[in-house]
Design a protein around this motif. Structure first.
Motif, PDB file in Angstrom:
ATOM      1  N   ARG A  16       0.808  -1.222   0.000  1.00 59.14           N
ATOM      2  CA  ARG A  16       0.000   0.000   0.000  1.00 59.14           C
ATOM      3  C   ARG A  16       0.841   1.272   0.000  1.00 59.14           C
ATOM      4  O   ARG A  16       0.424   2.295  -0.527  1.00 59.14           O
ATOM      5  N   HIS A  17       2.035   1.207   0.594  1.00 62.89           N
ATOM      6  CA  HIS A  17       2.874   2.403   0.651  1.00 62.89           C
ATOM      7  C   HIS A  17       3.282   2.888  -0.735  1.00 62.89           C
ATOM      8  O   HIS A  17       3.571   4.075  -0.930  1.00 62.89           O
ATOM      9  N   TYR A  19       1.470   3.332  -3.233  1.00 70.25           N
ATOM     10  CA  TYR A  19       0.444   4.200  -3.806  1.00 70.25           C
ATOM     11  C   TYR A  19       0.232   5.476  -2.992  1.00 70.25           C
ATOM     12  O   TYR A  19      -0.618   6.291  -3.336  1.00 70.25           O
ATOM     13  N   ASP A  20       1.022   5.647  -1.939  1.00 72.66           N
ATOM     14  CA  ASP A  20       0.989   6.911  -1.207  1.00 72.66           C
ATOM     15  C   ASP A  20       1.819   7.975  -1.917  1.00 72.66           C
ATOM     16  O   ASP A  20       1.610   9.174  -1.726  1.00 72.66           O
ATOM     17  N   ALA A  21       2.763   7.521  -2.732  1.00 72.97           N
ATOM     18  CA  ALA A  21       3.641   8.449  -3.452  1.00 72.97           C
ATOM     19  C   ALA A  21       2.955   8.959  -4.717  1.00 72.97           C
ATOM     20  O   ALA A  21       1.897   8.470  -5.119  1.00 72.97           O
ATOM     21  N   GLU A  22       3.591   9.919  -5.337  1.00 72.50           N
ATOM     22  CA  GLU A  22       3.085  10.454  -6.602  1.00 72.50           C
ATOM     23  C   GLU A  22       3.356   9.453  -7.717  1.00 72.50           C
ATOM     24  O   GLU A  22       4.413   8.810  -7.739  1.00 72.50           O
ATOM     25  N   PRO A  23       2.412   9.272  -8.652  1.00 70.77           N
ATOM     26  CA  PRO A  23       2.668   8.364  -9.776  1.00 70.77           C
ATOM     27  C   PRO A  23       3.904   8.809 -10.558  1.00 70.77           C
ATOM     28  O   PRO A  23       4.148  10.006 -10.727  1.00 70.77           O
ATOM     29  N   VAL A  24       4.678   7.826 -11.015  1.00 68.41           N
ATOM     30  CA  VAL A  24       5.840   8.174 -11.826  1.00 68.41           C
ATOM     31  C   VAL A  24       5.407   8.570 -13.235  1.00 68.41           C
ATOM     32  O   VAL A  24       6.029   9.425 -13.879  1.00 68.41           O
ATOM     33  N   LEU A  25       4.307   7.985 -13.717  1.00 63.01           N
ATOM     34  CA  LEU A  25       3.783   8.299 -15.045  1.00 63.01           C
ATOM     35  C   LEU A  25       2.269   8.407 -14.962  1.00 63.01           C
ATOM     36  O   LEU A  25       1.611   7.518 -14.418  1.00 63.01           O
ATOM     37  N   TYR A  48       2.854   3.576 -10.889  1.00 62.13           N
ATOM     38  CA  TYR A  48       3.637   3.895  -9.700  1.00 62.13           C
ATOM     39  C   TYR A  48       4.973   3.157  -9.699  1.00 62.13           C
ATOM     40  O   TYR A  48       5.100   2.051 -10.243  1.00 62.13           O
ATOM     41  N   LYS A  49       5.946   3.786  -9.062  1.00 61.37           N
ATOM     42  CA  LYS A  49       7.264   3.187  -8.911  1.00 61.37           C
ATOM     43  C   LYS A  49       7.167   1.930  -8.058  1.00 61.37           C
ATOM     44  O   LYS A  49       6.538   1.926  -7.004  1.00 61.37           O
ATOM     45  N   GLY A  50       7.774   0.848  -8.538  1.00 59.49           N
ATOM     46  CA  GLY A  50       7.767  -0.393  -7.781  1.00 59.49           C
ATOM     47  C   GLY A  50       6.524  -1.226  -7.970  1.00 59.49           C
ATOM     48  O   GLY A  50       6.200  -2.060  -7.122  1.00 59.49           O
ATOM     49  N   GLU A  51       5.804  -1.033  -9.078  1.00 59.58           N
ATOM     50  CA  GLU A  51       4.633  -1.866  -9.355  1.00 59.58           C
ATOM     51  C   GLU A  51       4.673  -2.365 -10.799  1.00 59.58           C
ATOM     52  O   GLU A  51       5.329  -1.776 -11.665  1.00 59.58           O
ATOM     53  N   VAL A  52       3.958  -3.466 -11.034  1.00 59.40           N
ATOM     54  CA  VAL A  52       3.711  -3.965 -12.384  1.00 59.40           C
ATOM     55  C   VAL A  52       2.253  -3.670 -12.706  1.00 59.40           C
ATOM     56  O   VAL A  52       1.343  -4.195 -12.052  1.00 59.40           O
ATOM     57  N   LEU A  53       2.030  -2.800 -13.683  1.00 59.50           N
ATOM     58  CA  LEU A  53       0.680  -2.492 -14.154  1.00 59.50           C
ATOM     59  C   LEU A  53       0.477  -3.222 -15.471  1.00 59.50           C
ATOM     60  O   LEU A  53       1.129  -2.914 -16.474  1.00 59.50           O
ATOM     61  N   ALA A  54      -0.402  -4.209 -15.471  1.00 58.24           N
ATOM     62  CA  ALA A  54      -0.704  -4.937 -16.702  1.00 58.24           C
ATOM     63  C   ALA A  54      -1.773  -4.182 -17.486  1.00 58.24           C
ATOM     64  O   ALA A  54      -2.690  -3.596 -16.897  1.00 58.24           O
ATOM     65  N   VAL A  55      -1.639  -4.186 -18.797  1.00 64.01           N
ATOM     66  CA  VAL A  55      -2.648  -3.612 -19.684  1.00 64.01           C
ATOM     67  C   VAL A  55      -3.178  -4.732 -20.557  1.00 64.01           C
ATOM     68  O   VAL A  55      -2.425  -5.344 -21.325  1.00 64.01           O
TER      69      VAL A  55
END
Length: 273
Positions: A16-17, A19-25, A48-55
């Motif tokens: 969860r931490h 998503y507390d930060a600002e999105p990188v893109l 977000y930094k440190g995540e895998v976003l699947a499309v």
């Protein structure tokens, strides 16, 4: 630019931490048309930094168009893109690369006849220090081999040891590993992977998925485009679903199973019902 709402209840506590930060893109209200064909119809996205976003999405849903807008291959007709909070406009893929966004396309841009180190530094070759580099323009082959070896090691790739080995002697999975290692070496902020496990066997697909997880664990933001739903549910932290040029919703592997995700993707189910 306000962050998109997140279904925090379905994000594991340990993550969860992020998503507390600002999105990188971030992208807002992206629109692009090709004549009378609508490629994107007001699409929003946060990465977000440190995540895998699947499309994911069916053919023609706009997932490739979305990625091309984010990486400079297309310029959207309207909408905005921010990188680390600052507005950016990518007119060509080189603009995105210089900003720290690297893309590995399904058609691997490797040169089989060259060795691994030369492929990793293709177009970014480093010269030797001093007169040999500045005057005689000699390449620092030893340095590039050492750095290439470190990049491969950082991804936990054990099957590639000799950086002087020709890429044409590698398996399909190893070639994909070279392409991913190159993206990781130069993609300081975002790495985009387009169908990285397509045409690979089970063992080699597993190796590539492990690399995707390692990229995330190394602190990079990763976008994964894939038709392989088990792979998506295995590695993704969140899943952006494209449908008919728009975003049908963003889910997580914890909030929805594969069947539900495919139903939303095909229109058999909506995210609210």
């Amino acid at each position: 630019m306000e962050k998109l709402p997140l279904a925090v209840d379905h994000i594991p506590e340990a993550k969860r931490h992020i998503y507390d930060a600002e999105p990188v893109l971030s992208a807002r209200e992206l629109v692009i048309t090709f004549g009378r064909v609508v490629g994107l119809d007001g699409v929003n996205l946060d990465l977000y930094k440190g995540e895998v976003l699947a499309v994911i999405g069916d053919n023609g849903a706009g997932k490739s168009t979305l990625i091309k807008c984010l990486t400079g291959a297309y310029v959207p007709d309207s909408g905005s893109i921010r990188l680390e909070g600052s507005p950016v406009t990518f007119r060509r893929p080189q603009d995105a690369r210089e900003a720290g966004i690297e893309t590995v396309y399904q058609q691997l841009a490797v040169i089989p006849a060259l060795d691994i180190a030369s492929n990793l530094y293709l177009g970014r070759e480093t010269r030797r220090k001093g007169v040999l580099g500045s005057v005689f323009r000699m390449l620092d082959k030893g340095g590039m081999e050492r750095e290439a070896g470190q990049s491969v090691q950082d991804l936990g790739i054990q099957t590639i040891q000799n950086m002087g080995q020709a890429v044409e002697t590698l398996s399909g999975g190893q070639r994909q590993a070279v392409a991913v290692a190159r993206a990781a070496a130069f993609g300081s902020k975002v790495v985009v992977l387009d169908e990285p496990t397509a045409a690979l066997g089970v063992k080699e697909s597993g190796m590539v998925l492990d690399m995707v997880k390692q990229l995330r664990d190394n602190g990079l933001a990763v976008i994964l485009i894939s038709h392989n739903m088990p792979h998506v549910w295995d590695v993704a932290d969140r899943i952006h679903i494209q449908r008919l040029g728009g975003c049908a919703g963003v889910i997580t592997p914890q909030s929805h199973d594969m069947g539900e995700g495919v139903a939303i993707m095909t229109g058999a189910k909506t995210l609210s019902g």
